[in-house]
Design an enzyme around this catalytic site. Structure first.
Site, PDB file in Angstrom:
ATOM      1  N   ASP A  98      14.753  18.021   0.478  1.00 58.38           N
ATOM      2  CA  ASP A  98      15.613  18.516  -0.600  1.00 58.38           C
ATOM      3  C   ASP A  98      16.293  17.362  -1.336  1.00 58.38           C
ATOM      4  O   ASP A  98      16.371  17.343  -2.573  1.00 58.38           O
ATOM      5  CB  ASP A  98      16.653  19.460  -0.003  1.00 58.38           C
ATOM      6  CG  ASP A  98      17.330  20.322  -1.062  1.00 58.38           C
ATOM      7  OD1 ASP A  98      16.673  20.637  -2.067  1.00 58.38           O
ATOM      8  OD2 ASP A  98      18.506  20.670  -0.876  1.00 58.38           O
TER       9      ASP A  98
ATOM     10  N   GLU B 228      13.835  15.550  -3.511  1.00 60.69           N
ATOM     11  CA  GLU B 228      13.579  16.334  -4.727  1.00 60.69           C
ATOM     12  C   GLU B 228      14.666  16.114  -5.772  1.00 60.69           C
ATOM     13  O   GLU B 228      14.381  16.047  -6.975  1.00 60.69           O
ATOM     14  CB  GLU B 228      13.488  17.824  -4.390  1.00 60.69           C
ATOM     15  CG  GLU B 228      12.187  18.232  -3.730  1.00 60.69           C
ATOM     16  CD  GLU B 228      12.052  19.741  -3.621  1.00 60.69           C
ATOM     17  OE1 GLU B 228      10.908  20.227  -3.662  1.00 60.69           O
ATOM     18  OE2 GLU B 228      13.081  20.426  -3.501  1.00 60.69           O
TER      19      GLU B 228
ATOM     20  N   HIS C 239       0.828  -1.206   0.000  1.00 62.38           N
ATOM     21  CA  HIS C 239       0.000   0.000   0.000  1.00 62.38           C
ATOM     22  C   HIS C 239       0.864   1.260   0.000  1.00 62.38           C
ATOM     23  O   HIS C 239       1.910   1.306   0.644  1.00 62.38           O
ATOM     24  CB  HIS C 239      -0.870   0.058   1.255  1.00 62.38           C
ATOM     25  CG  HIS C 239      -2.054  -0.844   1.236  1.00 62.38           C
ATOM     26  ND1 HIS C 239      -1.960  -2.212   1.302  1.00 62.38           N
ATOM     27  CD2 HIS C 239      -3.390  -0.557   1.185  1.00 62.38           C
ATOM     28  CE1 HIS C 239      -3.177  -2.740   1.295  1.00 62.38           C
ATOM     29  NE2 HIS C 239      -4.064  -1.756   1.220  1.00 62.38           N
TER      30      HIS C 239
ATOM     31  N   ASN D 187       7.994  -4.121   3.658  1.00 66.59           N
ATOM     32  CA  ASN D 187       6.588  -3.780   3.845  1.00 66.59           C
ATOM     33  C   ASN D 187       6.094  -4.133   5.247  1.00 66.59           C
ATOM     34  O   ASN D 187       5.440  -3.322   5.917  1.00 66.59           O
ATOM     35  CB  ASN D 187       5.755  -4.520   2.792  1.00 66.59           C
ATOM     36  CG  ASN D 187       4.269  -4.229   2.896  1.00 66.59           C
ATOM     37  OD1 ASN D 187       3.869  -3.106   3.161  1.00 66.59           O
ATOM     38  ND2 ASN D 187       3.461  -5.250   2.689  1.00 66.59           N
TER      39      ASN D 187
END
Length: 487
Positions: free
Chosen positions: A457, A460, A327, A358
């Protein structure tokens, strides 16, 4: 009979005949008047035109409407507007403003054109519409192209954006240009109701130059002026909205964005990637009202909201792969109602996740998130994955389900934690707690999520997303560089 009586009878008969004749005359006069009135009837508001003329006019109007329906939505022949240097800039053409990079309007003998000018692009230049078209349904683009002068072969591509230029996707295949005569290319982009703009890109990285002309877009819709990109795609709402903090990749609900397809499942929002068979990212909000006593539904199933011609990942697609149906938005975060819990079992909410990852590492972070909520906080969550090549219980795999599902090599998550309250965006400041982790998708992982702490950061940099972009810029700049303590 006496002469007197005969005379009276004759006079009576004459009177009857006169009466009948009068009636006939009156009827004839009425009919004549009606005929004159009908033949000379004027069209209201259009003096001097008869009903017969009106019928012709009405017929012409119908024909004009029919012609309007078949007219192109946008026609650009590069005849209006002028740019003779290759510097980057905006030029106003007949259709609207276009951004030119290493592009000019060419009017030389070597420029292949249908009129007096054509678009000419060199190097890795491009010509981009700086405005949008409102469309509904299938969009068809046609244009002509040729090599400039005697230049060698080159190539180009058509790209499109459905989120006002925030991001673009390629339409169709690259086009190779080998001839110095104009040839035609056609592209089809299926899109839902919304806006679209196009970008013509030269892509061969060589020294050749390419001419373009007779650019046409056909679809239902109308031209709309360019608008500032003040809102991300996806319609961010108010407090508790699953996308309150921003749309990380500029996803949009359009078939043009097949690998960045925005889906709103009510209890979470996601960017789906058709070619990977998994979401790029999923966003959701968790508060105490989302947590209840509903048991786990376990009804894994395909998502009927995907476009009909896309590959459907099913509940059995992961069987025997060595990976869990992992999920993104967890079942445990949606236990207030049966409907909410069942929504988390759609296969568009799943990624191939290493079992130990998981069931231990990820479960520990999910449990910790709900502990924060029960302690009086609300949490905004973004989860995503990238790369290919995870290590499951059967070893490393780059894909499963006959290569229809890509196995990510990394899985990341960001939590933005606030005390319960209102005006959430305004309450976020440089002291707001941010938890960011980035983990390898491997079966042998540390079960402590704090071992994988990082910064927003850094996430990204590897994903190329703009995360938390709705937070005020000055605050955001401080938050994306913070590393949590994990306590």
């Amino acid at each position: 009979m006496s002469k007197k009586r005969k005379k009276q009878k004759k006079q009576k008969t004459q009177k009857k005949n006169q009466g009948f004749s009068s009636i006939v005359v009156i009827v004839i006069l009425i009919l004549a008047a009606f005929a004159v009135t009908t033949c000379s009837r004027k069209i209201p508001g259009d003096p001097g035109k008869s009903a017969h003329t009106a019928k012709k006019k009405s017929h012409r109007k119908k024909n004009n409407k029919s012609a309007a329906r078949t007219a192109p939505l946008l026609a650009e022949d590069f005849e209006v507007g002028n740019k003779t240097n290759y510097n980057n800039g905006v030029v106003t053409l007949l259709s609207g403003p276009w951004k030119f990079k290493d592009a000019v309007t060419g009017a030389l003998d070597e420029d292949h054109k249908t009129g007096s000018q054509a678009l000419r692009i060199r190097d890795n230049g491009m010509a981009v519409m700086n405005f949008d078209i409102t469309v509904n349904g299938t969009v068809t683009v046609t244009l002509k192209y040729a090599l400039y002068g005697a230049d060698e072969s080159g190539s180009w591509e058509l790209w499109a954006s459905v989120n006002r230029g925030q991001s673009y996707v390629r339409i169709g295949a690259p086009v190779t240009v080998t001839a110095a005569t104009l040839r035609s290319a056609a592209f089809t982009a299926a899109t839902s109701t919304g806006t679209i703009r196009f970008d013509i890109r030269k892509t061969d990285k060589g020294n050749s130059r390419i001419n373009f002309d007779v650019f046409r877009v056909a679809a239902g819709g109308q031209l709309t002026p360019a608008a500032p990109d003040t809102k991300p795609a996806g319609g961010v709402g108010g407090d508790d909205d699953n996308l309150l903090l921003g749309n990380p990749s500029g996803a949009a609900s359009s078939l043009v964005m097949a690998n960045n397809y925005l889906m709103d499942k009510g209890y979470y929002k996601l960017s789906y990637n058709r070619d990977r068979g998994t979401p790029n990212w999923v966003c959701w909000h968790v508060s105490r009202k989302d947590l209840g006593s509903m048991s786990r539904a376990n009804d894994f199933r395909p998502d009927a909201d995907l476009p009909v011609d896309w590959y459907q990942v099913t509940q059995s697609s992961y069987i025997g792969s060595g990976f869990d149906r992992g999920h993104n938005c967890p079942s445990g975060d949606r236990t207030a109602t049966r409907e909410a819990n069942e929504a988390t079992f759609l296969m568009t909410n799943m990624i191939p996740q290493a079992p130990n990852h998981n069931q231990h590492l990820w479960k520990n972070l999910e449990d910790y998130t709900r502990e924060l909520v029960m302690d009086g906080n609300e949490v905004y969550v973004i989860m995503g994955s990238y790369g290919s090549g995870g290590v499951g219980s059967k070893g490393m795999s780059k894909s499963i389900d006959h290569s229809n599902i890509i196995v990510p090599d990394h899985i990341w998550k960001i939590l933005v934690i606030l005390p319960e309250g209102n005006n959430d965006l305004q309450r976020i400041d440089k002291h707001t707690r941010i938890i960011a982790i980035n983990t390898p998708n491997k079966n042998e992982v540390n079960t402590r999520w704090s071992a994988y702490l990082t910064t927003v950061d850094d996430i990204e940099r590897v994903t190329h997303y703009k995360l938390l972009d709705k937070i005020p810029a000055a605050v955001r700049q401080e938050l994306i560089k913070k590393i949590d303590t994990g306590e």
